[in-house]
Design a protein around this motif. Structure first.
Motif, PDB file in Angstrom:
ATOM      1  N   GLU A  30      -0.243  89.327  59.181  1.00  0.00           N
ATOM      2  CA  GLU A  30      -0.643  89.420  60.590  1.00  0.00           C
ATOM      3  C   GLU A  30      -2.087  89.903  60.649  1.00  0.00           C
ATOM      4  OE1 GLU A  30      -0.212  88.982  64.577  1.00  0.00           O
ATOM      5  OE2 GLU A  30       1.566  88.817  63.305  1.00  0.00           O
ATOM      6  N   ARG A  31      -2.909  89.165  61.387  1.00  0.00           N
ATOM      7  CA  ARG A  31      -4.324  89.500  61.537  1.00  0.00           C
ATOM      8  C   ARG A  31      -4.661  89.427  63.032  1.00  0.00           C
ATOM      9  NH1 ARG A  31      -5.889  89.452  56.249  1.00  0.00           N
ATOM     10  NH2 ARG A  31      -4.876  87.959  54.881  1.00  0.00           N
ATOM     11  N   PRO A  32      -5.823  89.911  63.430  1.00  0.00           N
ATOM     12  CA  PRO A  32      -6.172  89.871  64.857  1.00  0.00           C
ATOM     13  C   PRO A  32      -6.162  88.451  65.438  1.00  0.00           C
ATOM     14  CG  PRO A  32      -7.675  91.320  63.675  1.00  0.00           C
ATOM     15  CD  PRO A  32      -6.821  90.634  62.637  1.00  0.00           C
ATOM     16  N   TYR A  33      -6.440  87.452  64.638  1.00  0.00           N
ATOM     17  CA  TYR A  33      -6.519  86.071  65.111  1.00  0.00           C
ATOM     18  C   TYR A  33      -5.230  85.283  64.913  1.00  0.00           C
ATOM     19  CZ  TYR A  33      -7.584  85.670  60.134  1.00  0.00           C
ATOM     20  OH  TYR A  33      -7.560  85.782  58.767  1.00  0.00           O
ATOM     21  N   GLY A  34      -4.230  85.874  64.269  1.00  0.00           N
ATOM     22  CA  GLY A  34      -2.972  85.183  64.021  1.00  0.00           C
ATOM     23  C   GLY A  34      -2.375  85.594  62.686  1.00  0.00           C
ATOM     24  N   ILE A  35      -1.553  84.727  62.114  1.00  0.00           N
ATOM     25  CA  ILE A  35      -0.932  84.963  60.815  1.00  0.00           C
ATOM     26  C   ILE A  35      -1.474  83.919  59.866  1.00  0.00           C
ATOM     27  CG2 ILE A  35       1.245  85.019  59.534  1.00  0.00           C
ATOM     28  CD1 ILE A  35       2.634  85.503  62.288  1.00  0.00           C
ATOM     29  N   ASP A  36      -1.957  84.355  58.696  1.00  0.00           N
ATOM     30  CA  ASP A  36      -2.423  83.358  57.735  1.00  0.00           C
ATOM     31  C   ASP A  36      -2.125  83.788  56.310  1.00  0.00           C
ATOM     32  OD1 ASP A  36      -4.466  85.165  57.094  1.00  0.00           O
ATOM     33  OD2 ASP A  36      -6.046  83.671  57.215  1.00  0.00           O
ATOM     34  N   PHE A  37      -2.250  82.819  55.405  1.00  0.00           N
ATOM     35  CA  PHE A  37      -2.050  83.058  53.987  1.00  0.00           C
ATOM     36  C   PHE A  37      -2.928  82.089  53.215  1.00  0.00           C
ATOM     37  CE2 PHE A  37       1.074  79.864  55.150  1.00  0.00           C
ATOM     38  CZ  PHE A  37       1.076  78.969  54.088  1.00  0.00           C
ATOM     39  N   GLY A  38      -3.071  82.360  51.920  1.00  0.00           N
ATOM     40  CA  GLY A  38      -3.952  81.546  51.104  1.00  0.00           C
ATOM     41  C   GLY A  38      -3.224  80.799  50.007  1.00  0.00           C
ATOM     42  N   ILE A  39      -3.765  79.638  49.668  1.00  0.00           N
ATOM     43  CA  ILE A  39      -3.305  78.853  48.529  1.00  0.00           C
ATOM     44  C   ILE A  39      -4.548  78.343  47.797  1.00  0.00           C
ATOM     45  CG2 ILE A  39      -1.200  78.158  49.743  1.00  0.00           C
ATOM     46  CD1 ILE A  39      -2.400  75.353  50.032  1.00  0.00           C
ATOM     47  N   ARG A  40      -4.315  77.768  46.637  1.00  0.00           N
ATOM     48  CA  ARG A  40      -5.408  77.183  45.877  1.00  0.00           C
ATOM     49  C   ARG A  40      -4.961  75.795  45.423  1.00  0.00           C
ATOM     50  NH1 ARG A  40      -8.532  80.909  44.137  1.00  0.00           N
ATOM     51  NH2 ARG A  40      -6.885  82.243  43.363  1.00  0.00           N
ATOM     52  N   ASP A  41      -5.875  74.836  45.490  1.00  0.00           N
ATOM     53  CA  ASP A  41      -5.534  73.499  45.003  1.00  0.00           C
ATOM     54  C   ASP A  41      -5.652  73.495  43.471  1.00  0.00           C
ATOM     55  OD1 ASP A  41      -8.215  72.942  44.239  1.00  0.00           O
ATOM     56  OD2 ASP A  41      -8.517  71.433  45.797  1.00  0.00           O
ATOM     57  N   PRO A  42      -5.250  72.414  42.808  1.00  0.00           N
ATOM     58  CA  PRO A  42      -5.265  72.395  41.342  1.00  0.00           C
ATOM     59  C   PRO A  42      -6.650  72.541  40.721  1.00  0.00           C
ATOM     60  CG  PRO A  42      -3.927  70.592  42.185  1.00  0.00           C
ATOM     61  CD  PRO A  42      -4.638  71.204  43.364  1.00  0.00           C
ATOM     62  N   PHE A  43      -7.693  72.463  41.530  1.00  0.00           N
ATOM     63  CA  PHE A  43      -9.062  72.482  41.010  1.00  0.00           C
ATOM     64  C   PHE A  43      -9.766  73.811  41.259  1.00  0.00           C
ATOM     65  CE2 PHE A  43      -7.684  68.449  42.749  1.00  0.00           C
ATOM     66  CZ  PHE A  43      -7.465  67.761  41.568  1.00  0.00           C
ATOM     67  N   GLY A  44      -9.129  74.715  41.976  1.00  0.00           N
ATOM     68  CA  GLY A  44      -9.717  76.020  42.252  1.00  0.00           C
ATOM     69  C   GLY A  44     -10.210  76.206  43.668  1.00  0.00           C
ATOM     70  N   ASN A  45     -10.119  75.176  44.508  1.00  0.00           N
ATOM     71  CA  ASN A  45     -10.568  75.283  45.897  1.00  0.00           C
ATOM     72  C   ASN A  45      -9.603  76.143  46.703  1.00  0.00           C
ATOM     73  OD1 ASN A  45     -12.912  73.456  45.873  1.00  0.00           O
ATOM     74  ND2 ASN A  45     -11.391  71.884  45.429  1.00  0.00           N
ATOM     75  N   ALA A  46     -10.152  77.026  47.516  1.00  0.00           N
ATOM     76  CA  ALA A  46      -9.358  77.911  48.357  1.00  0.00           C
ATOM     77  C   ALA A  46      -8.983  77.199  49.656  1.00  0.00           C
ATOM     78  CB  ALA A  46     -10.139  79.175  48.669  1.00  0.00           C
ATOM     79  N   ILE A  47      -7.749  77.426  50.092  1.00  0.00           N
ATOM     80  CA  ILE A  47      -7.259  76.866  51.352  1.00  0.00           C
ATOM     81  C   ILE A  47      -6.562  77.990  52.103  1.00  0.00           C
ATOM     82  CG2 ILE A  47      -5.728  75.175  52.438  1.00  0.00           C
ATOM     83  CD1 ILE A  47      -6.028  73.492  49.836  1.00  0.00           C
ATOM     84  N   ARG A  48      -6.899  78.154  53.361  1.00  0.00           N
ATOM     85  CA  ARG A  48      -6.223  79.116  54.234  1.00  0.00           C
ATOM     86  C   ARG A  48      -5.353  78.326  55.191  1.00  0.00           C
ATOM     87  NH1 ARG A  48      -6.094  83.855  52.184  1.00  0.00           N
ATOM     88  NH2 ARG A  48      -5.413  84.649  54.187  1.00  0.00           N
ATOM     89  N   ILE A  49      -4.141  78.795  55.395  1.00  0.00           N
ATOM     90  CA  ILE A  49      -3.226  78.158  56.337  1.00  0.00           C
ATOM     91  C   ILE A  49      -2.837  79.214  57.348  1.00  0.00           C
ATOM     92  CG2 ILE A  49      -1.008  77.009  56.621  1.00  0.00           C
ATOM     93  CD1 ILE A  49      -1.437  75.891  53.775  1.00  0.00           C
ATOM     94  N   GLY A  50      -3.043  78.896  58.626  1.00  0.00           N
ATOM     95  CA  GLY A  50      -2.842  79.910  59.637  1.00  0.00           C
ATOM     96  C   GLY A  50      -2.127  79.449  60.880  1.00  0.00           C
ATOM     97  N   GLN A  51      -1.387  80.382  61.435  1.00  0.00           N
ATOM     98  CA  GLN A  51      -0.749  80.225  62.736  1.00  0.00           C
ATOM     99  C   GLN A  51      -1.618  81.037  63.690  1.00  0.00           C
ATOM    100  OE1 GLN A  51       3.393  81.396  62.599  1.00  0.00           O
ATOM    101  NE2 GLN A  51       3.439  81.835  64.783  1.00  0.00           N
ATOM    102  N   MET A  52      -2.493  80.345  64.372  1.00  0.00           N
ATOM    103  CA  MET A  52      -3.524  81.001  65.162  1.00  0.00           C
ATOM    104  C   MET A  52      -3.027  81.384  66.546  1.00  0.00           C
ATOM    105  SD  MET A  52      -6.178  80.674  63.124  1.00  0.00           S
ATOM    106  CE  MET A  52      -5.493  81.245  61.766  1.00  0.00           C
ATOM    107  N   LYS A  53      -3.522  82.535  67.028  1.00  0.00           N
ATOM    108  CA  LYS A  53      -3.226  82.955  68.395  1.00  0.00           C
ATOM    109  C   LYS A  53      -4.058  82.131  69.358  1.00  0.00           C
ATOM    110  CE  LYS A  53      -2.142  87.733  67.287  1.00  0.00           C
ATOM    111  NZ  LYS A  53      -2.571  89.153  67.430  1.00  0.00           N
ATOM    112  N   LEU A  54      -3.495  81.834  70.496  1.00  0.00           N
ATOM    113  CA  LEU A  54      -4.238  81.117  71.532  1.00  0.00           C
ATOM    114  C   LEU A  54      -5.249  82.067  72.155  1.00  0.00           C
ATOM    115  CD1 LEU A  54      -1.328  79.183  73.266  1.00  0.00           C
ATOM    116  CD2 LEU A  54      -3.033  78.276  71.680  1.00  0.00           C
ATOM    117  N   PRO A  55      -6.449  81.556  72.468  1.00  0.00           N
ATOM    118  CA  PRO A  55      -7.443  82.427  73.121  1.00  0.00           C
ATOM    119  C   PRO A  55      -6.939  82.949  74.442  1.00  0.00           C
ATOM    120  CG  PRO A  55      -8.362  80.234  72.613  1.00  0.00           C
ATOM    121  CD  PRO A  55      -6.914  80.204  72.280  1.00  0.00           C
ATOM    122  N   ALA A  56      -7.280  84.197  74.732  1.00  0.00           N
ATOM    123  CA  ALA A  56      -6.823  84.828  75.994  1.00  0.00           C
ATOM    124  C   ALA A  56      -7.567  84.285  77.178  1.00  0.00           C
ATOM    125  CB  ALA A  56      -7.004  86.325  75.900  1.00  0.00           C
TER     126      ALA A  56
END
Length: 138
Positions: A112-138
């Motif tokens: 849980e973060r101020p902007y939503g919920i997110d987590f990280g993964i890495r592709d087979p080559f080392g690239n970082a990917i963030r996947i998030g469930q973002m909060k709607l702007p107020a």
């Protein structure tokens, strides 16, 4: 003046392996897979959103010579190329569990973060990917 960002790029070392990862593990879909002669133009997109494509580019000609491509490949392998993506989801916890079951390399758990919920993964080559469930702007 501008309407949208329609394409972005990330370096991959093997386009067939990238295709398998981004489509079969992450669940994206192929937009274009075309041999241009001088390179393979391989793009993927979130299902139902073909207006935003990610070019899965193998370092090499025509953008760079072989010496430069070798340096880029080395940097990608070390995770130092700076390539990363952010993908949104409606349910971060469910997406995390799905990717975990598919054997995707997870770098952290949904948080849980101020902007939503997110987590990280890495592709087979080392690239970082963030996947998030973002909060709607107020």
């Amino acid at each position: 003046m501008y309407k949208a960002i329609t394409q972005s790029q990330i370096f991959v070392l093997d386009q067939d392996e990238a295709l398998d990862f981004y489509v079969n593990k992450l669940g994206l879909e192929v937009h274009t897979d075309q041999d241009l002669g001088f390179m393979r133009w391989l793009t993927v997109n979130v299902p139902g959103d073909p207006g935003r494509q990610i070019l899965l580019e193998k370092p090499g000609p025509p953008a760079m010579n072989e010496a430069m491509a070798a340096q880029v490949r080395d940097m990608v392998t070390k995770g130092a190329m700076g390539g990363w993506l952010c993908i949104s989801t409606d349910d971060a916890h469910k997406t995390y569990e799905t990717l975990k079951a598919r054997g995707v390399e997870l770098t952290d758990e949904p948080t849980e973060r101020p902007y939503g919920i997110d987590f990280g993964i890495r592709d087979p080559f080392g690239n970082a990917i963030r996947i998030g469930q973002m909060k709607l702007p107020a």
